[in-house]
Design a protein around this motif. Structure first.
Motif, PDB file in Angstrom:
ATOM      1  N   ALA A  45       1.041  -1.171  -0.354  1.00  0.00           N
ATOM      2  CA  ALA A  45       0.184  -0.066  -0.003  1.00  0.00           C
ATOM      3  C   ALA A  45       0.600   1.102   0.220  1.00  0.00           C
ATOM      4  O   ALA A  45       1.781   1.094   0.320  1.00  0.00           O
ATOM      5  N   ALA A  46       0.099   2.118  -0.870  1.00  0.00           N
ATOM      6  CA  ALA A  46       1.084   3.676  -0.414  1.00  0.00           C
ATOM      7  C   ALA A  46      -0.268   4.723   0.232  1.00  0.00           C
ATOM      8  O   ALA A  46      -1.740   4.800   0.125  1.00  0.00           O
ATOM      9  N   GLY A  47       0.253   5.629   0.867  1.00  0.00           N
ATOM     10  CA  GLY A  47      -0.951   6.355   1.132  1.00  0.00           C
ATOM     11  C   GLY A  47      -0.336   8.609   1.514  1.00  0.00           C
ATOM     12  O   GLY A  47       0.652   8.378   2.174  1.00  0.00           O
ATOM     13  N   LEU A  48      -1.430   8.769   2.674  1.00  0.00           N
ATOM     14  CA  LEU A  48      -0.697   9.727   3.307  1.00  0.00           C
ATOM     15  C   LEU A  48      -0.523   9.769   4.969  1.00  0.00           C
ATOM     16  O   LEU A  48      -2.042   8.979   5.221  1.00  0.00           O
ATOM     17  N   ILE A  49       0.395  10.181   5.355  1.00  0.00           N
ATOM     18  CA  ILE A  49       0.131  10.222   6.729  1.00  0.00           C
ATOM     19  C   ILE A  49      -0.853  11.180   7.612  1.00  0.00           C
ATOM     20  O   ILE A  49      -0.916  12.437   7.238  1.00  0.00           O
ATOM     21  N   VAL A  50      -1.839  10.826   8.197  1.00  0.00           N
ATOM     22  CA  VAL A  50      -2.668  12.338   8.962  1.00  0.00           C
ATOM     23  C   VAL A  50      -2.873  12.291  10.562  1.00  0.00           C
ATOM     24  O   VAL A  50      -3.133  12.140  11.238  1.00  0.00           O
ATOM     25  N   ARG A  51      -1.408  11.230  11.033  1.00  0.00           N
ATOM     26  CA  ARG A  51      -1.907  11.661  12.293  1.00  0.00           C
ATOM     27  C   ARG A  51      -0.155  10.971  12.547  1.00  0.00           C
ATOM     28  O   ARG A  51       0.076   9.355  12.315  1.00  0.00           O
ATOM     29  N   VAL A  52       0.409  11.295  13.764  1.00  0.00           N
ATOM     30  CA  VAL A  52       1.672  11.079  14.268  1.00  0.00           C
ATOM     31  C   VAL A  52       1.692  10.634  15.934  1.00  0.00           C
ATOM     32  O   VAL A  52       1.132  11.257  16.909  1.00  0.00           O
ATOM     33  N   GLY A  53       2.394   9.389  15.909  1.00  0.00           N
ATOM     34  CA  GLY A  53       2.336   8.840  17.553  1.00  0.00           C
ATOM     35  C   GLY A  53       3.572  10.093  18.611  1.00  0.00           C
ATOM     36  O   GLY A  53       4.161  10.782  17.296  1.00  0.00           O
TER      37      GLY A  53
END
Ligand SMILES: [Zn+2]
Ligand SMILES: [Zn+2]
Length: 327
Positions: A45-53
């Motif tokens: 898969a590939a995508g967009l980061i929407v939140r980081v820990g």
């Protein structure tokens, strides 16, 4: 399914594209025992980061990413020797087996640990990036093979991985490349994507033909991308003395190896599993068009149509290569 929760070292990725792997299709029917429901499958898969820990460093909301299909631990002996694909504690995204369950990317969101992320080149689309896992398997197989400039090579099995291997062998400096398969339109595609000569197994005796076309010598290198007794035996019979065979296909758990041929002709056998750090190179090879993934993409469809695409892949009546779902 509820939105996944992320740990302190994880990011939440909004998935834009996720490829259906053969292992998903074979896992779905229960035969492999590695997709025990309930499980969200999908590891390409590939995508967009929407939140980081809280403890994530170097990644931010809005980053375009892909990620390794395998979560490795980084602490076991193989990991510490740099062989992360052989991690003692490896967990594959989208797999549930006896030992673990780790949800994958056939979903709007997937939680991914930061140490397996890779940034996408600006010009690389999400659906091309979703092919990187398959490309990395081929590129790793080629990295496991010691290739010298202008080596003659044979790829047995011109499916998805086999055709990617053809392209990777070409990029690695091989000279004449043969591909063998039982299906004519796969060979056509192999030729289009870089094989110099193709052999229709079933219509010709592949080893006999290879020997004839190489002046009785055989090929320097063979890659077996099927994993059955007849294809393995074909690969062995086509190699020159002292040649190398890299084994990627593992359809059958056991095969008959022509032991004397391997021993008396001093063949080298290399096993090759998944990939080990080749993602950045693969993303670059795809972005620059050195490895063509578009010709291997049969369809890009909405996630909502996923079930019917799984069914079509499972039935296997159409000449489908990679199907990519877009959540
Ligand atoms: Zn896969
Ligand atoms: Zn490990």
């Amino acid at each position: 399914m509820p939105e996944p929760e992320i740990g302190p070292e994880e990011v939440l990725v909004a998935v834009n594209a996720c490829g259906i792997c053969g292992s998903d299709v074979h896992g779905m029917d229960g035969s492999t025992g590695r997709r025990r429901p309930p499980i969200i499958m999908g590891h390409e898969a590939a995508g967009l980061i929407v939140r980081v820990g809280a403890d994530v460093e170097g990644w931010a909301e809005g980053d375009r990413v892909t990620f390794d299909s395998t979560v490795y631990c980084g602490r076991c002996p193989p990991c510490r020797a740099g062989r992360i694909n052989l991690c003692d504690n490896r967990r594959v995204l989208g797999v549930s087996c006896e030992e673990y369950r780790r949800h994958g990317a056939f979903a709007e969101y997937v939680a991914v640990p930061q140490h397996i992320l890779y940034r996408l080149p600006a010009e690389l689309s999400f659906y091309r990036a979703a092919m990187v896992e398959a490309v990395s398997i081929a590129v790793h197989a080629v990295s496991r093979t010691q290739i010298r400039l202008d080596d003659t090579a044979l790829v047995v099995g011109a499916g998805m991985i086999g055709i990617l291997v053809v392209q990777a062998l070409r990029a690695a400096g091989c000279g004449r490349i043969f591909a063998a398969d039982l299906v004519p339109n796969r060979l056509e595609l192999a030729r289009k994507l870089g094989a110099d000569e193709t052999l229709l197994a079933g219509a010709v005796d592949v080893p006999q033909e290879i020997l004839q076309r190489t002046g009785g010598r055989g090929v320097d290198v063979a890659v077996e991308a099927v994993g059955l007794t007849p294809t393995l035996q074909t690969a062995v019979a086509c190699l020159r003395k002292g040649g190398q065979l890299t084994l990627v296909g593992n359809f059958a758990p056991k095969v008959d190896l022509p032991l004397q041929a391997v021993v008396t002709r001093e063949l080298t056998l290399n096993g090759s599993c998944a990939s080990c750090g080749e993602y950045p190179a693969c993303l670059d090879l795809i972005a620059r068009g050195t490895i063509d993934v578009d010709s291997l993409t049969s369809a890009i469809a909405p996630l909502a149509e996923g079930a019917s695409w799984f069914k079509r892949l499972y039935e296997g009546k159409e000449p489908l290569m990679k199907v990519i779902l877009e959540p």
